[in-house]
Design an enzyme around this catalytic site. Structure first.
Site, PDB file in Angstrom:
ATOM      1  CG  ASP A 223      -1.844   1.136   1.330  1.00  0.00           C
ATOM      2  OD1 ASP A 223      -2.286   1.619   0.279  1.00  0.00           O
ATOM      3  OD2 ASP A 223      -2.133   1.580   2.459  1.00  0.00           O
TER       4      ASP A 223
ATOM      5  CG  ASP B 169      -1.857   7.282   1.579  1.00  0.00           C
ATOM      6  OD1 ASP B 169      -1.118   8.266   1.431  1.00  0.00           O
ATOM      7  OD2 ASP B 169      -2.794   7.010   0.794  1.00  0.00           O
TER       8      ASP B 169
END
Length: 541
Positions: free
Chosen positions: A92, A94
């Protein structure tokens, strides 16, 4: 030390054998023997002497516990996994590849608060509330209909003392009256993804980005309550949720970060080091994020370098997780250098290109990256990890930034002293409850009061309102239950991978089940560890 610590966090608050005895581990074998003995004539003197002796032994235990500190930079394992089996690493964006400064949550809070005022017609007076980074923790539940924020354990029990209406704690008696106890039935709990839907009245906040949302909800609730304004809690929840969402989808947050990237992004030199290490060992890598293309590009250039795309075999933006992992219909679209979406049919996911939307089933078809040779890292237990481990057989790694600060607290002498004595005092209560005379019961009530005060002290070590992310007073939190189910390994940041070789095997520490604890009690009851309250010396006359 790192290897030992990596197998020990879930048992980190389990004390050495002597302290386990002090916590009452011997009860199944020792209680009957004690009940056959005649109590001493002066119970007050007897119980307090046991108390003082237990405290002395506990004090002696602290140095040995402190000699075995946990490593905040370790990787902890819920499931045995060898990195030698991993060929493909996914990430991912963030709070996985990139971390944000404390300024970001203030930005989100302020922007959402202004949207409430300007677009939802909320009173301008709520602008007096500022973001408090020390109010909430991740993993809390929110009762949408009652407007209550609370901490719930792995067994659906509310931790009393952690229920907040607005910014004020709700008395335990009121909580018990509202819920007919402290248990939340399954049908009222949040759904699989932590949402309040289809009759579920609870919402669980699992995202790090949700910290400003919880605080804003509490502040607006506080304003209405303080000013005796009648309001519908369900509407407030929806309006705050929509305002927080709009901060993202309207680009308010993205534009602010891009305009002052050094203020909001914590430069993470080690992110590039992790990616470079994996690339040097021939690992394939991909990125799947819900963030937009230009935002990710600028952030990655800042923390990794202009050549960041060269490190990834596939890059997917605006994926709309968790729908990405379940929707079989949405095709991929290529994004060109100017951010324009192209209409070409995608037959292959090419290195150096950026793709938008799509779905995992098409991803698997185009890449062939299936099963346990894939390890995906993310910070959101539900949106990033749950479907991958349950439906697709990928290995999963959770990034839990709070882990590092909690372990540092757990390594302090004050915390160790408090927890060791708390466990010992609990054991004293368990073993001495067999004495039913009035003097003994009065003393036991004093000990219970002290135990309650120590539990509150323990909570304050982490967060004054809600305590640790991972534990309630005794049980794992609901957050930890889900973390244990959906993450094979977990760590504070990706940089922890630098401490391990690419063929390292993670072994979960075997922690004793409750019915396995008496196995230790054979030794304890024979006096091997000489825990004072297990050495009941009152003889039958």
């Amino acid at each position: 030390m790192a290897a030992a610590a990596a197998r020990s966090l879930l048992a980190a608050r389990a004390l050495p054998a002597a302290a386990v005895a002090a916590a009452g581990g011997a009860a199944p074998y020792c209680t009957v023997a004690r009940q056959q003995r005649r109590p001493p004539p002066d119970m007050r003197s007897y119980l307090w002497s046991r108390y003082r002796e237990a405290k002395r032994v506990t004090k002696e235990l602290v140095p040995s516990i402190m000699s075995n500190m946990l490593n905040p930079d370790a990787i902890f394992s819920n499931n045995e996994m060898s990195l030698s089996d991993i060929e493909i690493y996914g990430f991912d964006y963030d709070y996985t590849l990139v971390f944000y400064s404390k300024h970001l949550h203030t930005l989100i809070f302020n922007a959402a608060r202004d949207l409430l005022i300007n677009e939802h017609r909320y009173p301008a007076e709520i602008r007096k509330y500022d973001y408090d980074p020390n109010f909430a923790i991740r993993g809390l539940h929110y009762d949408v209909h009652r407007a209550l924020l609370m901490k719930i354990d792995a067994f659906h029990y509310i931790q009393l003392g952690t229920v907040y209406r607005g910014l004020s704690v709700v008395p335990d008696e009121e909580v018990i009256a509202m819920y007919d106890g402290s248990h939340v039935p399954l049908e009222q709990m949040s759904d699989f993804y932590g949402k309040s839907s289809q009759g579920n009245t609870m919402k669980q906040f699992m995202d790090i980005f949700s910290l400003p949302e919880m605080t804003l909800l509490s502040c607006v609730n506080e304003y209405f309550l303080k000013n005796n304004i009648d309001y519908e809690p369900v509407h407030l929840y929806k309006d705050v949720k929509d305002s927080i969402r709009d901060v993202h989808i309207k680009g308010i947050m993205y534009r602010a970060i891009e305009a002052d990237i050094e203020k909001y992004i914590c430069y993470a030199e080690q992110t590039r080091a992790v990616l470079a290490k994996l690339a040097d060992h021939g690992k394939k890598m991909f990125l799947i994020t819900n963030s937009p293309s230009s935002f990710v590009d600028k952030g990655m250039k800042f923390i990794v370098g202009k050549d960041w795309r060269d490190l990834f075999d596939v890059v997917i933006v605006q994926a709309d997780k968790p729908n990405f992992f379940n929707d079989k219909r949405r095709p991929f679209r290529k994004v060109n250098e100017r951010g324009v979406l192209l209409w070409d049919k995608i037959h292959k996911l090419q290195k150096g290109q950026i793709y938008k939307q799509g779905n995992l089933y098409e991803f698997l078809k185009l890449t062939g990256w299936r099963g346990s040779k894939v390890l995906y890292f993310g910070d959101h237990i539900y949106s990033d990890l749950a479907d991958l481990t349950l439906k697709h057989g990928w290995r999963t790694g959770a990034i839990i930034p709070e882990l590092r600060s909690e372990i540092k607290i757990m390594n302090t002498e004050k915390y160790i002293q408090t927890m060791t004595w708390l466990q010992t005092l609990t054991g004293l209560l368990e073993h001495m409850q067999v004495h039913r005379d009035p003097d003994s019961q009065m003393i036991l009530e004093e000990w219970k009061k002290e135990r309650k005060e120590m539990r509150e002290m323990n909570r304050n070590f982490f967060n004054a309102q809600f305590g640790s992310l991972f534990r309630t007073d005794e049980n794992p939190t609901y957050f930890l239950r889900r973390l244990s189910r959906f993450a094979d390994i977990y760590m504070a940041s990706l940089s922890c991978l630098l401490n391990y070789e690419p063929d390292y095997t993670f072994y979960p520490r075997r922690t004793p089940l409750q019915h396995e604890l008496p196995g230790w009690s054979d030794q304890l009851c024979t006096g091997t560890f000489r825990i004072p309250f297990l050495q009941e010396t009152v003889q039958i006359k």
